[in-house]
Design a protein around this motif. Structure first.
Motif, short mmCIF file in Angstrom:
data_model
loop_
_atom_site.label_atom_id
_atom_site.label_comp_id
_atom_site.label_asym_id
_atom_site.label_seq_id
_atom_site.Cartn_x
_atom_site.Cartn_y
_atom_site.Cartn_z
N ARG A 59 -7.38 5.97 1.80
CA ARG A 59 -5.99 5.74 1.37
C ARG A 59 -5.87 4.40 0.65
NH1 ARG A 59 -0.57 6.93 3.28
NH2 ARG A 59 -1.40 8.31 4.88
N GLU A 63 7.80 -3.60 -4.34
CA GLU A 63 6.99 -3.20 -3.18
C GLU A 63 7.13 -4.27 -2.09
OE1 GLU A 63 5.05 -0.63 -1.92
OE2 GLU A 63 4.85 -2.05 -0.24
N ALA A 107 -7.02 13.80 3.15
CA ALA A 107 -7.63 14.92 2.44
C ALA A 107 -6.83 15.16 1.16
CB ALA A 107 -7.59 16.17 3.32
P1 FAD Z 1 4.24 5.92 1.47
O1 FAD Z 1 2.79 6.16 1.40
O2 FAD Z 1 4.87 5.72 2.81
O3 FAD Z 1 4.58 4.65 0.54
C1 FAD Z 1 5.85 4.04 0.55
C2 FAD Z 1 5.74 2.65 -0.04
O4 FAD Z 1 7.04 2.08 -0.13
C3 FAD Z 1 4.90 1.70 0.81
O5 FAD Z 1 4.00 0.98 -0.01
C4 FAD Z 1 5.94 0.80 1.47
O6 FAD Z 1 5.44 -0.50 1.74
C5 FAD Z 1 7.01 0.76 0.39
N1 FAD Z 1 8.35 0.47 0.91
C6 FAD Z 1 8.94 0.99 2.02
N2 FAD Z 1 10.19 0.50 2.17
C7 FAD Z 1 10.40 -0.35 1.14
C8 FAD Z 1 11.49 -1.17 0.75
N3 FAD Z 1 12.63 -1.20 1.46
N4 FAD Z 1 11.38 -1.94 -0.37
C9 FAD Z 1 10.23 -1.91 -1.11
N5 FAD Z 1 9.15 -1.15 -0.78
C10 FAD Z 1 9.24 -0.38 0.32
N6 FAD Z 1 -1.18 13.73 3.19
C11 FAD Z 1 -2.13 14.42 2.51
O7 FAD Z 1 -1.86 14.91 1.41
N7 FAD Z 1 -3.38 14.59 3.03
C12 FAD Z 1 -3.73 14.11 4.27
O8 FAD Z 1 -4.86 14.30 4.72
C13 FAD Z 1 -2.74 13.38 5.00
N8 FAD Z 1 -3.05 12.88 6.22
C14 FAD Z 1 -2.09 12.20 6.91
C15 FAD Z 1 -2.41 11.73 8.18
C16 FAD Z 1 -1.46 11.07 8.93
C17 FAD Z 1 -1.80 10.59 10.30
C18 FAD Z 1 -0.16 10.86 8.37
C19 FAD Z 1 0.91 10.17 9.17
C20 FAD Z 1 0.16 11.31 7.10
C21 FAD Z 1 -0.80 12.00 6.36
N9 FAD Z 1 -0.52 12.48 5.08
C22 FAD Z 1 -1.47 13.20 4.40
C23 FAD Z 1 0.81 12.28 4.46
C24 FAD Z 1 0.78 11.10 3.48
O9 FAD Z 1 0.37 9.95 4.17
C25 FAD Z 1 2.16 10.86 2.87
O10 FAD Z 1 2.70 12.07 2.43
C26 FAD Z 1 2.06 9.88 1.70
O11 FAD Z 1 1.63 8.62 2.13
C27 FAD Z 1 3.43 9.75 1.02
O12 FAD Z 1 3.35 8.79 -0.02
P2 FAD Z 1 4.66 8.00 -0.47
O13 FAD Z 1 4.22 7.10 -1.58
O14 FAD Z 1 5.78 8.93 -0.67
O15 FAD Z 1 5.05 7.11 0.82
#
Ligand code: FAD
Length: 387
Positions: A111, A37, A56
């Motif tokens: 979050r 991470e 949500a």
């Molecule tokens: P992320 O949450 O982006 O996590 C990625 C992780 O990888 C992070 O910890 C980052 O630091 C790490 N990382 C990145 N690059 C590297 C690297 N090169 N090396 C090591 N680590 C790295 N979804 C819902 O279901 N309900 C909602 O109400 C909702 N509201 C939202 C509101 C907004 C304004 C936005 C923008 C999004 C919303 N979403 C919502 C979508 C949701 O935020 C994402 O779908 C979710 O965060 C995806 O999770 P993830 O773990 O795939 O990615």
């Protein structure tokens, strides 16, 4: 021997919402999971929550938490939102229930709390080790070699691993390597709108200053304000606005213009947001992107999940829920196959159509809301569908 069983250690890139939950699922199947991470440990250092302060979580997401025994505790920290509260420019508020009874609701959850909770529970399995401030810079997909920058020392090391899961979000470094390979494609479409988070603080004694059990919406055509409740009595508001144009982040370039805009468009919200001007000019303006890539896997060596595979715009509040559902479906595929490549192939086939569908629906809903500005009734209806 069983190929999936023969692999003892796997690597997950990104300990966000999806990577942390995925680690739990993999640990439950007996793997040792190394998570890399790039951010510091949010449980020890204060860092911004990232994209949105609260989210949500709906049935799909809760189902995924239930499978690993985390739903109950998560719900203890969630605030049920039983419907949408529509705030017109003038006139009475209108509450629209999500269902026939109060059991039909979505939930507002922090979050940062959810991410920390998932990391702690992943580590609690005894099989998951999360390395923080470890930025993946490069992946040689053929050999399974990751170049990892240890941010505190500034040194880069190489990590060899049989299987890499890319859960590093919409700007995924893992996907960047995958999409260079023949037969792989990725498209990214950025919206011309951005978003800004603002806060309605709690009232005296932690009181909610608007209806607690609702998702609040101020639909205004080409822009919109929404607010979700937090456990401490505050609300996090998100203002969606074009980057450029007559009413945009570009045009609102002075405190007086911002206040006048709120006075005219969101008169009931203005007095509730005491730090409006500060927050508007100091909080980052977020961007929104749809990422579609295919395929999500390279043989049995690398697999993309969550936003890394299919980032969507937030107009249905389903991005995280969709990423959590990925974990459930992948787990089922791992249970059915003896080879990683077969499990990944089935996972991709089962998820891609669904991921594309929700991505298109989220953009369509946004485009309709943005373009059909002439009919206020249409706008109102469309804006409330968003939630
Ligand atoms: P992320 O949450 O982006 O996590 C990625 C992780 O990888 C992070 O910890 C980052 O630091 C790490 N990382 C990145 N690059 C590297 C690297 N090169 N090396 C090591 N680590 C790295 N979804 C819902 O279901 N309900 C909602 O109400 C909702 N509201 C939202 C509101 C907004 C304004 C936005 C923008 C999004 C919303 N979403 C919502 C979508 C949701 O935020 C994402 O779908 C979710 O965060 C995806 O999770 P993830 O773990 O795939 O990615």
């Amino acid at each position: 021997m069983h190929e999936i069983e023969r692999t003892e250690r796997v690597t997950v890139v990104g300990a966000g919402l999806v990577g942390s939950l995925l680690s739990m699922y993999l640990a439950r199947r007996g793997f040792q999971v190394d998570v890399l991470e790039r951010r510091p440990d949010m449980r020890r250092e204060s860092i911004g929550a990232g994209r949105s302060i609260n989210l949500a979580i709906s049935t799909r997401g809760l189902h995924a938490l239930r499978q690993v025994g985390l739903e109950e505790e998560a719900l203890r920290h969630a605030i049920p939102m039983r419907g949408r509260m529509i705030h017109p420019v003038s006139g009475a508020l209108a509450f629209q229930a999500y269902g026939k009874d109060e059991s039909q609701h979505i939930n507002s959850l922090s979050r940062a709390w959810l991410n920390a909770f998932l990391m702690t529970n992943a580590e609690g399995t005894g099989r998951v080790r999360i390395g923080f401030k470890q930025r993946v810079q490069h992946l040689d997909v053929e050999t399974g070699t990751l170049s990892v920058l240890d941010e505190p020392s500034g040194t880069t090391r190489e990590v060899r691993t049989p299987v890499v899961f890319g859960t590093d979000g919409s700007g995924s470094a893992v996907r960047h390597e995958v999409e260079r390979l023949p037969g792989h494609t990725t498209t990214q479409e950025h919206l011309g709108h951005g978003y800004k988070e603002l806060t309605i603080p709690a009232g005296p004694g932690g009181a909610f200053r608007m209806e607690k059990h609702a998702l609040h919406i101020w639909p205004r055509g080409s822009y919109m304000l929404i607010a979700l409740p937090n456990e401490d009595g505050s609300f996090t508001c998100t203002l969606f606005l074009p980057f450029q144009g007559p009413v945009s982040f570009e045009s609102l370039d002075s405190p007086s213009k911002v206040v006048a805009f709120f006075q005219e468009q969101f008169p009931d919200a203005l007095p509730l947001i005491p730090d409006l001007v500060h927050d508007f000019f100091h909080h980052p303006t977020g961007t929104m992107v749809t990422v579609k890539s295919a395929p999500w896997h390279v043989g049995g060596k690398t697999l993309l999940l969550g936003d890394a595979a299919h980032a969507i715009v937030p107009f249905f509040g389903q991005g995280m829920n969709c990423g959590f559902e990925d974990c459930v479906v992948l787990d089922a595929c791992l249970g059915r196959h003896t080879r990683w490549a077969e499990a990944f192939e089935e996972f991709f086939r089962r998820r891609k159509t669904n991921a594309d569908a929700i991505a298109d629906m989220a953009v369509e809903n946004f485009v309709e809301m943005r373009d059909k500005t002439a009919d206020p009734r249409f706008l109102l209806e469309k804006a409330v569908e968003k939630a």
